[in-house]
Design a protein around this motif. Sequence first.
Motif, PDB file in Angstrom:
ATOM      1  N   GLU A  21       0.825  -1.210   0.000  1.00 19.83           N
ATOM      2  CA  GLU A  21       0.000   0.000   0.000  1.00 19.83           C
ATOM      3  C   GLU A  21       0.857   1.257   0.000  1.00 19.83           C
ATOM      4  O   GLU A  21       0.563   2.225  -0.704  1.00 19.83           O
ATOM      5  N   PHE A  22       1.926   1.219   0.783  1.00 18.03           N
ATOM      6  CA  PHE A  22       2.844   2.363   0.833  1.00 18.03           C
ATOM      7  C   PHE A  22       3.459   2.612  -0.536  1.00 18.03           C
ATOM      8  O   PHE A  22       3.550   3.748  -1.006  1.00 18.03           O
ATOM      9  N   GLY A  23       3.847   1.521  -1.211  1.00 19.34           N
ATOM     10  CA  GLY A  23       4.418   1.650  -2.554  1.00 19.34           C
ATOM     11  C   GLY A  23       3.428   2.250  -3.542  1.00 19.34           C
ATOM     12  O   GLY A  23       3.788   3.108  -4.350  1.00 19.34           O
ATOM     13  N   GLN A  24       2.174   1.798  -3.451  1.00 19.63           N
ATOM     14  CA  GLN A  24       1.126   2.348  -4.325  1.00 19.63           C
ATOM     15  C   GLN A  24       0.933   3.842  -4.095  1.00 19.63           C
ATOM     16  O   GLN A  24       0.881   4.632  -5.035  1.00 19.63           O
ATOM     17  N   LEU A  25       0.804   4.206  -2.820  1.00 18.54           N
ATOM     18  CA  LEU A  25       0.564   5.614  -2.484  1.00 18.54           C
ATOM     19  C   LEU A  25       1.764   6.480  -2.837  1.00 18.54           C
ATOM     20  O   LEU A  25       1.615   7.598  -3.335  1.00 18.54           O
ATOM     21  N   ARG A  26       2.957   5.966  -2.563  1.00 21.02           N
ATOM     22  CA  ARG A  26       4.168   6.731  -2.888  1.00 21.02           C
ATOM     23  C   ARG A  26       4.255   6.999  -4.391  1.00 21.02           C
ATOM     24  O   ARG A  26       4.542   8.123  -4.807  1.00 21.02           O
ATOM     25  N   ASP A  27       3.991   5.983  -5.208  1.00 21.69           N
ATOM     26  CA  ASP A  27       4.043   6.156  -6.657  1.00 21.69           C
ATOM     27  C   ASP A  27       2.957   7.122  -7.133  1.00 21.69           C
ATOM     28  O   ASP A  27       3.181   7.929  -8.041  1.00 21.69           O
ATOM     29  N   PHE A  28       1.785   7.022  -6.510  1.00 19.24           N
ATOM     30  CA  PHE A  28       0.674   7.898  -6.875  1.00 19.24           C
ATOM     31  C   PHE A  28       1.009   9.357  -6.556  1.00 19.24           C
ATOM     32  O   PHE A  28       0.808  10.246  -7.385  1.00 19.24           O
ATOM     33  N   ILE A  29       1.546   9.599  -5.355  1.00 20.52           N
ATOM     34  CA  ILE A  29       1.914  10.956  -4.933  1.00 20.52           C
ATOM     35  C   ILE A  29       2.989  11.531  -5.860  1.00 20.52           C
ATOM     36  O   ILE A  29       2.911  12.678  -6.307  1.00 20.52           O
TER      37      ILE A  29
END
Length: 292
Positions: A21-29
């Motif tokens: 989830e952190f990876g998803q959010l980091r890439d999205f941001i």
Amino acid sequence: MSSLFSSTITLGKELKVTDAEFGQLRDFIYAQCGIYVADNRKYLLENRLANRLKQLNLKNFSEYYYYLQYDAGRREELNRLFEVITTNETSFYRNPPQLQVFQEQILTDVLDSLRKSGQKKLRIWSAGCSTGEEPYTLAMIIADVLKGELPTWDVRITANDLSERVLESARRGVYNEYTLRSTPKDVLARHFVKQDSFYAVRPELKKLILYHQINLSDAAQIKRVERSQIVFCRNVIIYFDDEMKKKVIGAFYDNLLPGGYLIIGHSESLHNISRAFKPIHYPGAIIYKKEG
């Protein structure tokens, strides 16, 4: 304060962000605004977003990621996300040695050059202006330098930020004593109107500044900013990775008129980012000049 803090921490324990989830959010941001959230800031993202998940009635960070992409309220939530991932700790007359160099060297040089050319049109860009303390400080310095000559000049400070909420605060131009803690008393008396326990920036200074939201990762938005003699971008590029830093600094170079100046945070450097600017060393400050 303590009850809010404890509830946030408790909620943070209930809502743990997984590595995926952190990876998803980091890439999205990063895709949205160029801000890179390092691994050691994972817990900060988790804690700061916990209240957003609670308010949106979401069970986990995967649902939040889905919400940001597909929900009808995603645009408004994106603004909230930008507020969460950026800090807005600022004050008036921050870093006095740097501002002294701006007032006594850079601004004086630019104004003299404009007078000689017969074009009394001054443009300054404050990129990452937060709640307005920096652009208002610059407006006050300009007013103090030009004094009675100010009405004969065309002065515009373009001030922008990623967060619309901080821009709304900047447009109001009303501040408390803590925000004004490093403001000289004579400046306070000259440029503010006391309103109960608050201070309001005088209208003649507010009209020098144009506030609007901008995303520094959006090349089209940046190109719409009027070209400037001076660009201020202090304590902003620390949020970016090297690729994004080069992109943003390149955009500032393109925006600046020939002979223009770039002023970044006193602890920041263009070393290994750009060789396009000539660094000029002053006591307490390094200023970057666009030659030619």
